[in-house]
Design a protein around this motif. Structure first.
Motif, PDB file in Angstrom:
ATOM      1  N   LEU A 246      23.109 -14.820  10.791  1.00 28.96           N
ATOM      2  CA  LEU A 246      22.902 -13.890   9.655  1.00 28.96           C
ATOM      3  C   LEU A 246      21.693 -12.724   9.695  1.00 28.96           C
ATOM      4  CD1 LEU A 246      23.400 -16.496   6.877  1.00 28.96           C
ATOM      5  CD2 LEU A 246      25.097 -14.840   7.604  1.00 28.96           C
ATOM      6  N   LEU A 247      20.625 -13.204  10.398  1.00 29.76           N
ATOM      7  CA  LEU A 247      19.596 -12.283  10.747  1.00 29.76           C
ATOM      8  C   LEU A 247      20.069 -11.394  11.707  1.00 29.76           C
ATOM      9  CD1 LEU A 247      16.609 -11.469  10.534  1.00 29.76           C
ATOM     10  CD2 LEU A 247      16.109 -13.206  12.414  1.00 29.76           C
ATOM     11  N   GLY A 248      20.787 -11.531  12.658  1.00 31.51           N
ATOM     12  CA  GLY A 248      21.390 -10.818  13.516  1.00 31.51           C
ATOM     13  C   GLY A 248      21.987  -9.515  12.826  1.00 31.51           C
ATOM     14  N   GLU A 249      22.995 -10.033  11.808  1.00 29.00           N
ATOM     15  CA  GLU A 249      23.896  -9.126  11.054  1.00 29.00           C
ATOM     16  C   GLU A 249      23.103  -8.015  10.342  1.00 29.00           C
ATOM     17  OE1 GLU A 249      26.587 -11.608   8.621  1.00 29.00           O
ATOM     18  OE2 GLU A 249      28.018 -11.489  10.289  1.00 29.00           O
ATOM     19  N   ARG A 250      22.183  -8.542   9.844  1.00 31.09           N
ATOM     20  CA  ARG A 250      21.251  -7.754   9.010  1.00 31.09           C
ATOM     21  C   ARG A 250      20.346  -6.521   9.762  1.00 31.09           C
ATOM     22  NH1 ARG A 250      18.582  -9.568   3.799  1.00 31.09           N
ATOM     23  NH2 ARG A 250      20.303 -11.525   3.072  1.00 31.09           N
ATOM     24  N   PHE A 351      12.701 -16.575  17.507  1.00 35.56           N
ATOM     25  CA  PHE A 351      13.397 -18.120  17.277  1.00 35.56           C
ATOM     26  C   PHE A 351      13.223 -18.386  15.894  1.00 35.56           C
ATOM     27  CE2 PHE A 351      13.353 -22.765  16.909  1.00 35.56           C
ATOM     28  CZ  PHE A 351      14.113 -23.015  17.916  1.00 35.56           C
ATOM     29  N   CYS A 352      14.511 -18.769  15.491  1.00 35.75           N
ATOM     30  CA  CYS A 352      14.628 -19.154  13.936  1.00 35.75           C
ATOM     31  C   CYS A 352      14.632 -20.702  13.824  1.00 35.75           C
ATOM     32  CB  CYS A 352      15.783 -18.421  13.395  1.00 35.75           C
ATOM     33  SG  CYS A 352      15.840 -16.679  13.454  1.00 35.75           S
ATOM     34  N   TYR A 353      14.030 -21.182  12.767  1.00 35.64           N
ATOM     35  CA  TYR A 353      13.821 -22.547  12.323  1.00 35.64           C
ATOM     36  C   TYR A 353      13.734 -22.627  10.938  1.00 35.64           C
ATOM     37  CZ  TYR A 353       8.752 -22.290  12.083  1.00 35.64           C
ATOM     38  OH  TYR A 353       7.594 -21.909  11.845  1.00 35.64           O
ATOM     39  N   SER A 354      14.102 -23.893  10.607  1.00 35.40           N
ATOM     40  CA  SER A 354      13.939 -24.009   9.077  1.00 35.40           C
ATOM     41  C   SER A 354      13.637 -25.622   8.654  1.00 35.40           C
ATOM     42  CB  SER A 354      15.336 -23.690   8.659  1.00 35.40           C
ATOM     43  OG  SER A 354      15.728 -23.960   7.241  1.00 35.40           O
ATOM     44  N   ASP A 355      13.245 -25.726   7.651  1.00 35.58           N
ATOM     45  CA  ASP A 355      12.894 -27.151   6.903  1.00 35.58           C
ATOM     46  C   ASP A 355      14.656 -27.524   6.857  1.00 35.58           C
ATOM     47  OD1 ASP A 355      13.776 -26.651   3.709  1.00 35.58           O
ATOM     48  OD2 ASP A 355      12.816 -25.099   4.446  1.00 35.58           O
ATOM     49  N   LEU A 356      14.559 -29.065   6.659  1.00 35.73           N
ATOM     50  CA  LEU A 356      15.805 -29.501   6.578  1.00 35.73           C
ATOM     51  C   LEU A 356      16.664 -29.343   5.506  1.00 35.73           C
ATOM     52  CD1 LEU A 356      17.889 -31.651   8.008  1.00 35.73           C
ATOM     53  CD2 LEU A 356      16.774 -33.415   6.773  1.00 35.73           C
ATOM     54  N   ASN A 357      16.103 -29.276   4.079  1.00 42.51           N
ATOM     55  CA  ASN A 357      16.612 -28.981   3.098  1.00 42.51           C
ATOM     56  C   ASN A 357      17.349 -27.542   2.904  1.00 42.51           C
ATOM     57  OD1 ASN A 357      16.181 -31.473   1.788  1.00 42.51           O
ATOM     58  ND2 ASN A 357      14.270 -30.663   1.168  1.00 42.51           N
ATOM     59  N   SER A 417      12.277 -11.892   7.087  1.00 44.94           N
ATOM     60  CA  SER A 417      12.355 -12.091   8.763  1.00 44.94           C
ATOM     61  C   SER A 417      12.957 -10.808   9.202  1.00 44.94           C
ATOM     62  CB  SER A 417      13.282 -13.218   8.723  1.00 44.94           C
ATOM     63  OG  SER A 417      12.854 -14.590   8.311  1.00 44.94           O
ATOM     64  N   CYS A 418      13.936 -10.090   8.655  1.00 41.69           N
ATOM     65  CA  CYS A 418      14.730  -8.925   9.131  1.00 41.69           C
ATOM     66  C   CYS A 418      13.494  -7.939   9.015  1.00 41.69           C
ATOM     67  CB  CYS A 418      15.655  -8.667   8.245  1.00 41.69           C
ATOM     68  SG  CYS A 418      16.681  -7.035   8.711  1.00 41.69           S
ATOM     69  N   VAL A 421      10.920  -8.405  12.224  1.00 43.23           N
ATOM     70  CA  VAL A 421      11.580  -7.950  13.304  1.00 43.23           C
ATOM     71  C   VAL A 421      11.716  -6.732  13.656  1.00 43.23           C
ATOM     72  CG1 VAL A 421      13.517  -8.614  14.962  1.00 43.23           C
ATOM     73  CG2 VAL A 421      12.871 -10.425  13.485  1.00 43.23           C
ATOM     74  N   LYS A 422      12.169  -5.925  12.536  1.00 45.82           N
ATOM     75  CA  LYS A 422      12.355  -4.519  12.556  1.00 45.82           C
ATOM     76  C   LYS A 422      11.088  -3.695  12.969  1.00 45.82           C
ATOM     77  CE  LYS A 422      14.116  -0.670   9.872  1.00 45.82           C
ATOM     78  NZ  LYS A 422      14.192  -0.167   8.358  1.00 45.82           N
ATOM     79  N   GLU A 423      10.049  -4.060  12.400  1.00 47.16           N
ATOM     80  CA  GLU A 423       8.825  -3.584  12.589  1.00 47.16           C
ATOM     81  C   GLU A 423       8.476  -3.803  13.998  1.00 47.16           C
ATOM     82  OE1 GLU A 423       4.085  -3.841  10.974  1.00 47.16           O
ATOM     83  OE2 GLU A 423       5.718  -4.929   9.856  1.00 47.16           O
ATOM     84  N   LEU A 424       8.748  -5.097  14.676  1.00 43.28           N
ATOM     85  CA  LEU A 424       8.211  -5.012  15.951  1.00 43.28           C
ATOM     86  C   LEU A 424       9.157  -4.218  17.021  1.00 43.28           C
ATOM     87  CD1 LEU A 424       7.703  -8.938  16.329  1.00 43.28           C
ATOM     88  CD2 LEU A 424       5.806  -7.124  16.487  1.00 43.28           C
ATOM     89  N   TYR A 425      10.438  -4.095  16.644  1.00 42.96           N
ATOM     90  CA  TYR A 425      11.348  -3.284  17.224  1.00 42.96           C
ATOM     91  C   TYR A 425      10.953  -1.785  17.427  1.00 42.96           C
ATOM     92  CZ  TYR A 425      15.818  -1.121  18.506  1.00 42.96           C
ATOM     93  OH  TYR A 425      16.912  -0.093  19.187  1.00 42.96           O
TER      94      TYR A 425
END
Length: 434
Positions: A246-250, A351-357, A417-418, A421-425
């Protein structure tokens, strides 16, 4: 012959000697020798010929068998590799006898000393195999025979190799019983060598990248193209349920560059000749990490020449990734892209990670997974991704030092997150265009 090819041959000759020295160490442990040399060792025990001489004779027999199993076209196309087995067989046999002579002083009598000698021999043999794979210039007869049989029966290289090893052990056992009235040369050390060498090779492989600059011509066309490319590649590695796709799509919409994720299935199917349904089911997973190490990593066959379906798929996708990097700026999700493009200068590794919930909620809402199954599915898929990444790269999946940006999508959300990443790009693009 250029100097880089000559260096590969030199590295291969060194690897032959290291292999022979490792086999000699294992043999001197008196707990049984490696499967591939079990027959030659047993024959040397009740005949006047040495282990090295029998190694030469058996390997030449393998070469004759290969000629009968290959088509005329295969022999013509692979004539150099086929003929190289003959001098390699003589060198290897001589190296084994010389190694046994060098270790003539070694006679471990206590069982603990024998075990230590065996383990040390396994490490030496693994060092030699890893070096041989890195040289990637020729193959020994036993390995080449497995390759020929695998092509002939359209089988799996690892299992065909296992079949040959078992056949040699059975022959060695029969010879031992018939001519010496007992089991000699085939003992617990044989099993240990078969099980240990592959995993040790897997551990050692990443360290052998130090040879790359010595044996690879930096002036190759692909290297030049990549080094001077103005394309920026965003790679997204992700835990399942973290929203990496989903991040990639954005990002694709925000930056106006293509996203490659599910497209890989069709592209890899075309490149590898595999069925798309097989790729969907098996992509980014290996059946068993340790079984894969045992069956494949104690082989002298380089990954790109492997006939294993997993390896073919990985190589196909890696080549697609490299071609995309040459062609255009883009976003690539998964597929070990951060590793494949490790030498490419303009890569933004995320790298994308998340809490379990948060991951469970996303799996339920976005992927339609039942709540009672979500946790187990997250664990299963992440485990497969870890095995796949760590097997093929030798690196730790999710290690922060491998990436430019670690994103906890469960706490900061996909929109933030988008933007990060955009700012770094954008900053990276300014530096390239300056």
């Amino acid at each position: 012959m250029d100097k880089y090819t000559l260096r590969r041959y030199l590295l291969f000759v060194v690897s032959l000697f290291v292999n022979a020295f490792g086999i000699a160490f294992i043999t001197k442990a008196l707990l049984g020798t490696s499967p591939i040399t079990s027959v030659t060792y047993v024959l040397s025990m009740f005949t006047p010929y040495s282990m090295g001489v029998w190694t030469i004779l058996i390997n030449l027999l393998f070469v004759v068998l290969e000629a009968f199993l290959m088509t005329r076209e295969e022999l013509k196309n692979d004539l150099r590799m086929f003929l190289l087995q003959i001098p390699i067989s003589f060198c290897f046999g001589l190296f084994i006898d010389f190694s046994m002579f060098m270790l003539s002083w070694l006679h471990p009598m206590v069982y603990a000393a024998q075990v230590m000698t065996l383990l040390f021999g396994c490490v030496i043999l693994a060092l030699g195999i890893t070096l041989e794979v890195k040289a990637n210039i020729a193959m020994m007869a036993g390995e080449y025979l497995v390759n020929v049989i695998t092509r002939r029966i359209r089988g799996n290289f690892g299992f065909v190799k296992l079949g040959l090893d078992i056949s040699l052990l059975v022959i060695a056992g029969v010879l031992s019983l018939v001519f010496m009235s007992g089991f000699y040369g085939v003992r617990e050390g044989t099993v240990v060598a078969a099980l240990l060498v592959g995993p040790i090779v897997h551990v050692l492989t990443p360290y052998y990248r130090v040879f790359d600059r010595w044996i690879v011509d930096p002036a190759s066309q692909r290297e030049i193209a990549l080094r001077h490319s103005r394309n920026i590649i965003i790679t997204i590695a992700r835990e399942f349920g973290s929203g990496g796709h989903l991040l990639g799509e954005r990002l694709s919409k925000e930056l106006g560059i293509k996203l490659y994720d599910k497209d890989f299935i069709h592209m890899a199917a075309q490149r590898s000749g595999m069925n798309e349904q097989y790729i969907i089911k098996n992509e980014q997973s290996i059946p068993s990490f340790w079984l894969k190490c045992i069956l494949s990593k104690n082989s002298e066959l380089p990954l790109e020449k492997s006939l294993s379906a997993d390896d073919i798929l990985f190589v196909a996708e890696s080549k697609i990734i490299q071609e995309l990097a040459e062609k255009e700026s883009c976003i690539i999700v998964g597929r070990c892209a951060d590793f494949v493009l490790k030498d490419y200068p303009n890569v933004l590794k995320v790298f994308c990670y998340s809490d379990l919930n948060s991951a469970v909620d996303r799996c339920i809402k976005e992927y339609g997974i039942l709540r009672e199954n979500a946790e187990s599915e997250i664990s299963r898929i992440n485990r497969n991704r870890i095995r796949h990444y760590e097997y093929y790269t030798g690196l730790k999946w999710g290690e922060p030092h491998h990436y430019n940006l670690m994103l906890h999508t469960g706490s900061i959300g996909l929109q933030t997150s988008c933007l990060l990443v955009k700012e770094l790009y954008v900053e990276m693009r300014k530096k390239i265009d300056a």
